[in-house]
Design an enzyme around this catalytic site. Sequence first.
Site, short mmCIF file in Angstrom:
data_model
loop_
_atom_site.label_atom_id
_atom_site.label_comp_id
_atom_site.label_asym_id
_atom_site.label_seq_id
_atom_site.Cartn_x
_atom_site.Cartn_y
_atom_site.Cartn_z
N ARG A 162 -0.60 67.23 23.10
CA ARG A 162 0.16 68.43 23.10
C ARG A 162 1.59 68.21 22.92
NH1 ARG A 162 -3.72 68.59 21.75
NH2 ARG A 162 -5.52 69.60 22.25
N SER A 231 -6.16 78.07 25.40
CA SER A 231 -6.15 77.35 26.69
C SER A 231 -4.70 77.70 27.37
CB SER A 231 -5.89 75.86 26.40
OG SER A 231 -7.27 75.57 26.18
N GLU A 327 0.55 75.65 28.58
CA GLU A 327 0.81 75.01 27.29
C GLU A 327 1.49 76.19 26.48
OE1 GLU A 327 -2.93 73.68 25.35
OE2 GLU A 327 -2.38 74.86 23.94
#
Length: 364
Positions: A162, A231, A327
Amino acid sequence: MAMHSNQNYSLQSSNSFNIKTSCSRIYFPSSLAELQQLPDLMTENFYILGEGSNTLFVEAKAPIIIQPKFSGIDILEQNDHFIVTVGAAENWHELVCFCLEKGLYGLENLALIPGSVGAAPVQNIGAYGVDFADYCLDVHWFEFASKTIKVLNKEACHFAYRDSIFKQALYNKGLITQVTFRFPKQWQANLVYAGLDVLPKDSTAKQVMMQVIKLRSSKLPDPKILPNAGSFFKNPVVSAENFAQLTKQYPNMPNYPQKNGEVKLAAGWLIEQAGLKGYRYQGVGVHQHQALVLVNYDSDRGADIISLAKYIQRKVSDKFAVFITPEVRMISEQGERAFSSLTDINPIDFNTNDDVVPKGNNND
Ligand SMILES: Cc1cc2nc3c(=O)[nH]c(=O)nc-3n(C[C@H](O)[C@H](O)[C@H](O)COP(=O)(O)OP(=O)(O)OC[C@H]3O[C@@H](n4cnc5c(N)ncnc54)[C@H](O)[C@@H]3O)c2cc1C
């Protein structure tokens, strides 16, 4: 270049959390010449927006928005592979479907991830055992300072979990206009991930994609029906020693050992074990089937999501001494802000109001 400057351009339909916010100016560059006409961004607060599916607007006002509109898909066939160049504004899932229709395989595990192609390299999107980086050849990136487009090959993009150079050294220094993929003609289904391992080894790419779509649709709420940004937290990575301690107390804790000896934990499991799955407060909550997803039932304010996220972070930290971080990108009128700095945006004091927070109030 198309540009709106009406002091009140609504972005509510441009973010998957459906937060009510507006900006004073928005630019839609679709060519190099238009990029070169952008104002001097070094002196302005701005945000580069794709489809807003990894973005939380935390205030009623947003900074200047630049939403690249580079479009088009080109395929070049070579001996043993295909080279595919795609404009940043193309939709990711539509690209996955298009590739499969044309017999270009590799992205099927990444089906149904919301958002634009231009945002995919930024956090190196990934799912079901495949990352964007696996098929990336290079990224075309417009540099604000030189007003030129640079080509960064895959190595130069510093892809990680990520993460990429676009979130690090090149952060806010330019924008992605185009992405190039390389798809080898020799293809084998990637079925290692749980849920795909039920498929036969000789499954077609289409079958893999259909299974991914089935799994994702059963687990993740559709942002068009229940606004969310997928998420919300990253899976935390802890040291081997730290993990050894944790696993003594929690032997069933899901864990993914990393090549460097560290261990990745499942943030969703930590949140669930902290008793927060299905937790709901006012207009926002933790999804009842997927604890990693925060949902917006009927709030207009990003601040409500922030308050909930801080509460979750504290509860997980209290129970496991593991610190989870978002995130999702946090955007205020001043531009992007670190989650930890959002101390002024916290209207609900979860720290002292534990007792009055209704628990398990799931009537969605
Ligand atoms: C239901 C749901 C499921 C999801 N599942 C996954 C998943 O499985 N795996 C995963 O990795 N992600 C997942 N996500 C997150 C999201 O889909 C990705 O982060 C996606 O890449 C965001 O695309 P976007 O265009 O909406 O980006 P935005 O939210 O608009 O922007 C995200 C970031 O990219 C930057 N950016 C956008 N476009 C450009 C550009 N052209 N140039 C430079 N920077 C740019 C923005 O400034 C920002 O920092 C999910 C989200 C949702 C809502």
